[in-house]
Design a protein around this motif. Structure first.
Motif, short mmCIF file in Angstrom:
data_model
loop_
_atom_site.label_atom_id
_atom_site.label_comp_id
_atom_site.label_asym_id
_atom_site.label_seq_id
_atom_site.Cartn_x
_atom_site.Cartn_y
_atom_site.Cartn_z
N GLY A 146 73.30 43.83 59.21
CA GLY A 146 72.40 42.69 59.06
C GLY A 146 71.82 42.55 57.67
O GLY A 146 72.05 43.40 56.79
N PRO A 147 71.06 41.49 57.44
CA PRO A 147 70.37 41.29 56.16
C PRO A 147 69.20 42.26 56.03
O PRO A 147 68.90 42.99 56.99
CB PRO A 147 69.90 39.85 56.26
CG PRO A 147 69.65 39.65 57.73
CD PRO A 147 70.75 40.43 58.41
N PRO A 148 68.53 42.30 54.89
CA PRO A 148 67.38 43.20 54.74
C PRO A 148 66.38 43.05 55.89
O PRO A 148 66.00 41.94 56.25
CB PRO A 148 66.78 42.76 53.40
CG PRO A 148 67.95 42.26 52.62
CD PRO A 148 68.83 41.59 53.63
N GLY A 149 66.01 44.18 56.47
CA GLY A 149 65.05 44.19 57.56
C GLY A 149 65.68 44.16 58.94
O GLY A 149 64.98 44.33 59.93
N LYS A 150 67.01 43.96 59.01
CA LYS A 150 67.70 43.93 60.31
C LYS A 150 68.91 44.85 60.24
O LYS A 150 69.68 44.81 59.28
CB LYS A 150 68.16 42.52 60.67
CG LYS A 150 67.05 41.58 61.13
CD LYS A 150 67.61 40.26 61.64
CE LYS A 150 68.39 40.43 62.92
NZ LYS A 150 67.54 40.81 64.08
N ARG A 151 69.11 45.64 61.29
CA ARG A 151 70.24 46.56 61.30
C ARG A 151 71.55 45.83 61.49
O ARG A 151 72.56 46.17 60.85
CB ARG A 151 70.07 47.61 62.41
CG ARG A 151 68.98 48.65 62.14
CD ARG A 151 68.99 49.71 63.22
NE ARG A 151 70.26 50.42 63.28
CZ ARG A 151 70.62 51.25 64.26
NH1 ARG A 151 69.80 51.46 65.28
NH2 ARG A 151 71.78 51.87 64.23
N HIS A 152 71.56 44.83 62.38
CA HIS A 152 72.80 44.18 62.72
C HIS A 152 72.62 42.67 62.90
O HIS A 152 71.51 42.18 63.04
CB HIS A 152 73.39 44.76 64.03
CG HIS A 152 73.73 46.20 63.97
ND1 HIS A 152 72.99 47.17 64.63
CD2 HIS A 152 74.71 46.86 63.31
CE1 HIS A 152 73.50 48.37 64.39
NE2 HIS A 152 74.55 48.20 63.59
N MET A 153 73.75 41.96 62.94
CA MET A 153 73.82 40.53 63.25
C MET A 153 75.14 40.33 63.98
O MET A 153 75.93 41.27 64.12
CB MET A 153 73.77 39.68 61.98
CG MET A 153 74.85 40.05 60.97
SD MET A 153 75.01 38.88 59.61
CE MET A 153 75.97 37.57 60.43
N LEU A 154 75.40 39.10 64.47
CA LEU A 154 76.61 38.84 65.22
C LEU A 154 77.46 37.76 64.56
O LEU A 154 76.94 36.79 64.01
CB LEU A 154 76.29 38.38 66.65
CG LEU A 154 75.61 39.40 67.57
CD1 LEU A 154 75.25 38.72 68.90
CD2 LEU A 154 76.50 40.61 67.80
#
Length: 221
Positions: A208-216
Motif C-alpha cells: 500500500g501507499p504510506p501509512g497502509k500495508r496493503h491495497m487491492l
C-alpha cells in the motif's frame, strides 16, 4: 454534510467529514496516495492504448487531475468518467492546493476539471475527455457508458458506506469491462477481495501507499 479542509502529510490538503469520521484521502499525503494507488498501480499498469476510466467518487478531483497530467505527458488519449453524488462547493475547491503544489499547467487543468459542466462529456485537453456524472452509484445504469479499461474505486471506506462495496456493483462493473481491465482501490479488506473474486475478477493484494500495508488490484481475465 459538514466538510472541513485539513492538511495531509505531504503538504497537500483534503476534506474531513466529522459526521462520518472520514477523510477524502490519506492523512499521510493526499497527492502521494492518489499518485501511488491510482496512477502507479492502475493507469500506468494498464496497457490499453486509449483507456476508458471509471472513477467511483469524483471528490476533490485529484485523481482526475493526476490522470489528465499523465495523459498529456504520455500523449495517451484518455476518457475519464466519474460518478459523484455530492459535488464540492466552489469555496471548498478554491481552498485545495493541488495545482499550486504540482505546476502551473496543473492549476489550469484543475480549474478546467471543476468548471466543466456536469452530465456532459467535455474535452479538457487534446488527450483528456471528462464526463462527470452527478448520480448515485447504487442507482446507476452502467449500460450508459462505454466498455472500461481502468476503474478507480475511490468510495469512502467499506465500514462507512457499505452499500457502495456490495458484490452486485462489482459484478455490474465487471460485465462492462474489457478483458485485462483493472479495478484499483486503496482498501485491502479480505471480504472486499472475496467479493471481487466472486464477481469474476482475479484479485491481488499489493503493497500500500504510506501509512497502509496493503491495497487491492483486481483484473478481468
Amino acid at each position: 454534510m459538514e466538510r472541513k479542509i485539513i492538511n495531509t502529510g505531504d503538504g497537500s490538503k483534503t476534506l474531513f467529514i466529522p459526521q462520518m469520521d472520514e477523510q477524502y484521502h490519506s492523512v499521510n499525503g493526499a497527492i502521494t496516495e492518489s499518485e501511488y494507488v491510482y496512477l502507479e498501480k492502475g493507469y500506468r499498469h494498464n496497457k490499453a492504448p486509449e483507456p476508458v476510466i471509471l472513477e467511483i467518487g469524483f471528490g476533490t478531483g485529484l485523481n482526475a487531475l493526476l490522470t489528465a497530467i499523465e495523459a498529456e505527458n504520455k500523449k495517451r488519449k484518455t476518457t475519464f468518467i466519474s460518478l459523484e453524488k455530492y459535488p464540492l462547493e466552489s469555496a471548498e475547491i478554491q481552498q485545495l492546493n493541488y495545482g499550486n503544489m504540482i505546476s502551473e499547467r496543473a492549476e489550469e487543468l484543475f480549474s478546467a476539471l471543476h468548471q466543466c459542466e456536469w452530465n456532459r462529456k467535455i474535452n479538457i485537453s487534446p488527450y483528456f475527455d471528462l464526463l462527470k456524472l452527478k448520480t448515485d452509484l447504487t442507482q446507476f445504469s452502467f449500460e450508459k457508458i462505454p466498455p472500461l479499461d481502468v476503474i478507480y474505486f475511490d468510495a469512502f471506506g467499506p465500514d462507512k458506506q457499505p452499500e457502495m462495496w456490495n458484490e452486485e456493483i462489482f459484478r455490474k462493473i465487471f460485465e462492462i469491462s474489457n478483458s485485462k481491465a483493472n479495478l484499483i482501490t486503496y482498501t485491502s479488506k479480505g471480504e472486499i477481495r472475496r467479493r471481487m473474486q466472486r464477481s469474476g475478477y482475479i484479485s491481488e493484494r499489493l503493497p500500500g501507499p504510506p501509512g497502509k500495508r496493503h491495497m487491492l488490484r483486481a483484473t478481468r481475465p
